[in-house]
Write an enzyme that holds these catalytic residues in place. Structure first.
Site, short mmCIF file in Angstrom:
data_model
loop_
_atom_site.label_atom_id
_atom_site.label_comp_id
_atom_site.label_asym_id
_atom_site.label_seq_id
_atom_site.Cartn_x
_atom_site.Cartn_y
_atom_site.Cartn_z
N LYS A 115 0.81 -1.22 0.00
CA LYS A 115 0.00 0.00 0.00
C LYS A 115 0.84 1.26 0.00
O LYS A 115 0.46 2.26 -0.59
CB LYS A 115 -0.96 0.01 1.19
CG LYS A 115 -2.11 -0.96 1.05
CD LYS A 115 -3.27 -0.58 1.96
CE LYS A 115 -4.45 -1.52 1.76
NZ LYS A 115 -5.51 -1.31 2.76
N LYS A 207 -5.06 -9.83 -6.98
CA LYS A 207 -6.22 -9.98 -6.11
C LYS A 207 -7.36 -9.06 -6.58
O LYS A 207 -7.10 -7.95 -7.03
CB LYS A 207 -5.75 -9.59 -4.71
CG LYS A 207 -6.67 -9.86 -3.59
CD LYS A 207 -6.00 -9.49 -2.27
CE LYS A 207 -5.86 -7.99 -2.09
NZ LYS A 207 -5.42 -7.58 -0.75
N LYS A 210 -10.79 -3.36 -4.21
CA LYS A 210 -11.64 -2.17 -4.31
C LYS A 210 -10.96 -1.07 -5.10
O LYS A 210 -11.64 -0.23 -5.69
CB LYS A 210 -11.92 -1.65 -2.89
CG LYS A 210 -12.81 -2.54 -2.06
CD LYS A 210 -12.73 -2.09 -0.60
CE LYS A 210 -13.80 -2.77 0.24
NZ LYS A 210 -13.61 -2.46 1.67
P1 AMP Z 1 -11.24 -4.97 3.08
O1 AMP Z 1 -12.05 -4.59 1.93
O2 AMP Z 1 -9.77 -4.88 2.82
O3 AMP Z 1 -11.65 -4.32 4.36
O4 AMP Z 1 -11.51 -6.52 3.30
C1 AMP Z 1 -12.65 -7.01 3.99
C2 AMP Z 1 -12.60 -8.53 4.04
O5 AMP Z 1 -12.68 -9.06 2.71
C3 AMP Z 1 -11.30 -9.10 4.64
O6 AMP Z 1 -11.61 -10.23 5.42
C4 AMP Z 1 -10.50 -9.47 3.43
O7 AMP Z 1 -9.58 -10.50 3.70
C5 AMP Z 1 -11.58 -9.93 2.49
N1 AMP Z 1 -11.15 -9.78 1.08
C6 AMP Z 1 -10.79 -8.65 0.44
N2 AMP Z 1 -10.44 -8.87 -0.83
C7 AMP Z 1 -10.59 -10.21 -1.02
C8 AMP Z 1 -10.41 -11.09 -2.14
N3 AMP Z 1 -10.00 -10.61 -3.32
N4 AMP Z 1 -10.67 -12.40 -1.97
C9 AMP Z 1 -11.09 -12.89 -0.77
N5 AMP Z 1 -11.29 -12.12 0.31
C10 AMP Z 1 -11.04 -10.80 0.21
#
Ligand code: AMP
Ligand code: TRP
Length: 344
Positions: A115, A207, A210
């Site tokens: 990041k 991956k 967002k």
């Molecule tokens: P975040 O959007 O970073 O707050 O992620 C929220 C949750 O979604 C966390 O548990 C992440 O590990 C999961 N997550 C985010 N991106 C992915 C992805 N591409 N595949 C699986 N899980 C994800």
């Protein structure tokens, strides 16, 4: 060995573009755990501000994540749904953990390196300390189980290290305060199933995220049936037919990803899916995936959008959840202060 009351905690950042990875990697797991555990699900707004946020957009994103939780089937009455900034104990315990965690531990965190990128000097101190706040989120409730996607594994290991060092450093005081051998549990990551790391629809080595500039890289929870269909049809694949065995996916990241997505949406294993589609061309498999994705995601997206517009309802859910979370957090914070030797 101290035994701890089983409790689930997890968080999602309100940073917009909630996508299929968030849904399959995290939110569906949150929903299932409600049947067996006491759960707290948190919209982690303090984590979001580790990078710049527009205040109006942040507010709308906090409500969007809350609406997604509820639309997916999280019951905010039976469990606790709230936003992090309403429970000050998260930030308070994070400070204490900043004094427990070591620089060397944080220097190893790969998410910070990704990041912060090349311009590390210009990253916020918060982005660097992010994992200590995450440890505090979990441990302020002495939570034992944490459902997350694969990308959070390293942060969970750090939370376990912090819990252990706190328990060791203050062992005598913990015992003197009547908490036995350990005050904090070792929180266990729950990372299971065929979609713990959903990849970009445009590049199987990246991956799904967002922040990817291409909207075609992800299925957003807010996408309608047309958008879902278009994105899946345009998803990158290779020219081969689908294999019948798991080994056949080994060096085919895009195929592996789509099979994993299908499996997770259908609540099957990847083996099941290959048994059904082995030998099929992508055109046929994608058509089946479109149908499945539209059936599974369409209603959730529509419900999310509907709930999201009811600000009064969402804000009341968050306030009620925060009020209930705070009771647990405040009690644990008082214990931490006693353990540390603070006068209160
Ligand atoms: P975040 O959007 O970073 O707050 O992620 C929220 C949750 O979604 C966390 O548990 C992440 O590990 C999961 N997550 C985010 N991106 C992915 C992805 N591409 N595949 C699986 N899980 C994800
Ligand atoms: N860091 C997590 C993510 O980006 C979000 C998060 C913050 C979290 N605090 C947490 C997840 C506590 C689980 C437990 O995905």
């Amino acid at each position: 060995m101290t035994t701890f009351h089983e409790r689930v905690f997890s968080g999602v950042q309100p940073t917009g573009n909630l996508h299929l990875g968030n849904y399959l990697g995290a939110i569906t797991k949150f929903v299932a755990l409600q049947n067996t555990h006491e759960c707290l699900y948190c919209v982690v707004d303090l984590h979001a501000i580790t990078v710049a946020q527009d205040p109006a957009v942040l507010k709308s994103n906090i409500r969007e994540v809350t609406a997604a939780f509820i639309a997916a089937g999280i019951d905010p009455k039976a469990h606790i749904v709230f936003n992090q900034s309403q429970v000050a104990e998260h930030a308070e315990l994070a400070w204490i953990f900043n004094c427990v965690a070591r620089m060397g531990w944080l220097n190893r965190m790969t998410q910070f390196k990704e990041k912060a990128g090349k311009d590390r000097e210009n990253a916020s101190v918060g982005l660097y300390a992010y994992p200590t706040l995450m440890a505090a989120d979990i441990l302020i409730y002495r939570a034992t189980h944490v459902p997350v996607g694969e990308d959070q594994k390293q942060h969970l290991e750090l939370a376990r290290d912090i819990a252990q060092k706190f328990n060791n450093d203050f062992a005598q005081s913990i015992a003197n305060c009547g908490f036995g051998e350990a005050f904090f549990p070792q929180p266990e990551p729950l990372i299971q199933g065929p979609a713990t790391r959903v990849m970009s629809l445009r590049d199987g080595s990246k991956k799904m995220s967002k922040s990817d500039p291409s909207d075609y890289s992800r299925l957003n929870l807010s996408d309608d049936a047309d958008a879902i269909a278009q994105k899946i049809r345009k998803a990158k694949t290779d020219p081969e037919a689908l294999p019948s065995e798991l080994e056949g996916l080994a060096s085919r990241p895009e195929a592996d990803n789509l099979v994993g997505i299908y499996a997770a949406l259908a609540d099957k294993t990847k083996e099941d899916v290959l048994r059904e589609f082995g030998g099929a061309q992508f055109s046929g498999f994608k058509a089946a995936l479109v149908d499945l994705a539209v059936v599974k995601l369409g209603p959730i997206g529509a419900e999310m959008k509907r709930i999201q517009t009811d600000h009064a309802y969402i804000d009341a859910v968050l306030k009620d959840g925060a009020d209930r979370a705070r009771i647990i957090a405040a009690e644990n914070m008082r214990a931490v202060k006693d353990i540390l030797g603070f006068v209160r």
